[in-house]
Every structure is written in C-alpha cells, then in structure tokens.
Design a protein around this motif. Structure first.
Motif, short mmCIF file in Angstrom:
data_model
loop_
_atom_site.label_atom_id
_atom_site.label_comp_id
_atom_site.label_asym_id
_atom_site.label_seq_id
_atom_site.Cartn_x
_atom_site.Cartn_y
_atom_site.Cartn_z
N ILE A 1 0.84 -1.22 0.00
CA ILE A 1 0.00 0.00 0.00
C ILE A 1 0.87 1.26 0.00
N GLY A 2 2.13 1.12 0.41
CA GLY A 2 3.06 2.25 0.32
C GLY A 2 3.19 2.71 -1.13
N ILE A 3 3.36 1.73 -2.03
CA ILE A 3 3.50 2.05 -3.46
C ILE A 3 2.18 2.57 -4.03
N LEU A 4 1.09 1.89 -3.70
CA LEU A 4 -0.19 2.21 -4.34
C LEU A 4 -0.75 3.55 -3.89
N GLY A 5 -0.44 3.95 -2.65
CA GLY A 5 -1.13 5.14 -2.17
C GLY A 5 -0.27 6.19 -1.50
N PHE A 6 1.04 5.91 -1.33
CA PHE A 6 1.79 6.87 -0.53
C PHE A 6 3.12 7.21 -1.20
N ILE A 7 4.18 6.58 -0.76
CA ILE A 7 5.51 6.90 -1.30
C ILE A 7 6.18 5.60 -1.71
N ARG A 8 6.67 5.58 -2.94
CA ARG A 8 7.23 4.36 -3.52
C ARG A 8 8.56 3.96 -2.87
N ALA A 9 9.48 4.95 -2.73
CA ALA A 9 10.79 4.63 -2.16
C ALA A 9 10.61 4.12 -0.74
N ASP A 10 11.32 3.05 -0.39
CA ASP A 10 11.20 2.47 0.95
C ASP A 10 9.78 2.03 1.28
#
Ligand SMILES: [Fe+2]
Ligand SMILES: [Fe+2]
Length: 246
Positions: A106-115
C-alpha cells in the motif's frame, strides 16, 4: 437535468471551486523534477484561499474512512495485492499472512514508492498484529535475496528493472541479515513467496473476498483511519488530503 447536463454542471462547479482555491504540491512530490533547494514560490492567492482539507479533484472520502475506503478511493487498482492475498489463501497460509499480503504494497499504491515496505509497515502498525507489520517491513529487503528452501529466487523482474549489476545497498543487506536471525523470518519470507507478479488473468479477486479476514485482523478505529490519534494517523490523513497547505 439529463445525465450529460448533470455531468456538465458538476464539472462547472468543480472548475469554479478550483478557481477559488490555491492548491500546492509538497516538496517531495516534485523533488528531482525541480531542485528542492530552490526557493518555493507561493502563488499570490489574491482573492483565493489555500486548500486546507479535501482536494475537490479527488473522490471525497467518508468522514470516518475505513481501510477499504482507502483501497477504493485512494489506492491504484490493487490487483497485485488482491492476487497475492488470494494466492496466500490458496496456499493455506494463516490469516495473518493473508492480511500481510493484502497490505504489503500500500506504500506504493497510495503513498511513497521509495522504501515502500517501511512506509506500509508504519501505516498499519497500530492496527495489526506486530508479526504482520514486521513481515511487511522486511519484505522490502527479503525480496532481493533468494531462499531456495522455499523455492524463492531473485525476481527476474528485478533484473529487468534494475539491471543485472544492481546489488542491494548496505542498509538493505543489514535488514536482510536482521530478518534472517529473527523468529518471524519465515512470515516475511512467505510474504515474498506469495508476492507474485505473474497473475492468473482468468481469476478476478474482489476486495470483499477479504472482508472477514480484515474484520478479524485489522483493528479498524471507530473514528476512522486518520482521525484516531494513532502514531500513523497523520499518514492516513495525508493520503486522504494530500494537497493540504499545512
Ligand atoms: Fe513490495
Ligand atoms: Fe508486491
């Protein structure tokens, strides 16, 4: 009013509202495209107000948003997550792992891709069993390392994406070693095993298929995600209102 007229009226109302607002992007959104050290120019805002809440260009979230509201209204189509969770289910893994698969990117899908693994772990940490967030955090590093004991190979996709010469940086190597020595290693490892990019195009998986698992394993706050004062509430609020001025 017919459908077309209604659509036109809505579009007109939106453009009028946008005319009244100043909407700015955070430094992180443009860093790289522009030098983040360059002074930020603030639009004059003459006769306008700076956006301090919902961005009218986005679908409006309910007052007390649930995890599924975020999936539906803020995350890119979550096929990869749904398919991974389905695979974990098919493989007979326990609910903690199915949930970890459903949430891991969900980091990639909705927030920040790196880390992204770290961001996702932090987002869900207050609401899930610690083993779930731990697995999500460490999938970030474990994805780069094979484990033949469970048939996990270095992803071919990574060779394509990052080139054959790419080697994980020392902080990832350290995280890998930490994970290997941890009692929950296999949970994170099984997450990587079910974290697949080869989908079955004949299967459609619905978010609702996981309603019960989420209900039993994700402590949905009564106030809604973002409004419960948890350590990650501000992150959910930022996903809800990504262009608030302050
Ligand atoms: Fe990932
Ligand atoms: Fe993934």
């Amino acid at each position: 009013m017919n459908t077309l007229e209604r659509a036109e009226a809505a579009e007109h109302a939106l453009s009028e509202e946008l005319d009244r607002l100043v909407i700015m992007k955070s430094a992180i959104y443009t860093s790289g495209e522009r030098d983040p050290r360059a002074p930020m120019t603030r639009p004059s805002g003459e006769g306008k107000t700076f956006l301090m809440g919902h961005d009218p260009r986005l679908p409006l979230m309910p007052e007390k948003p649930t995890l599924f509201d975020f999936f539906k209204l803020r995350f890119a189509p979550a096929n990869h997550l749904l398919q991974s969770a389905r695979l974990a289910q098919k493989n007979g893994l326990d609910e903690k792992l199915i949930l970890a698969c459903l949430l891991h990117d969900i980091g990639i899908l909705g927030f920040i891709r790196a880390d992204h693994g770290y961001w996702a772990a932090q987002l869900v940490e207050p609401y899930v069993d610690p083993e779930v967030s731990w697995a999500i955090r460490y999938h970030q590093a474990l994805r780069f390392y094979a484990d033949e004991s469970v048939g996990y190979k270095y992803p071919e996709l990574y060779t394509k994406l990052f080139g054959p010469e790419y080697r994980p940086e020392p902080h990832i190597e350290r995280a890998y070693k930490t994970a290997c020595a941890h009692k929950w290693y296999m949970t994170a490892r099984l997450l990587t095993v079910n974290d697949l990019y080869a989908f079955d195009p004949n299967v459609t998986v619905e978010l609702e298929d996981f309603t019960d698992i989420v209900g039993r394993n994700f402590r949905q706050p009564a106030e809604g995600l973002g409004f419960d004062d948890s350590p990650s509430a501000h992150m959910w609020r930022t996903i809800n209102w990504p262009t608030r001025y302050l």
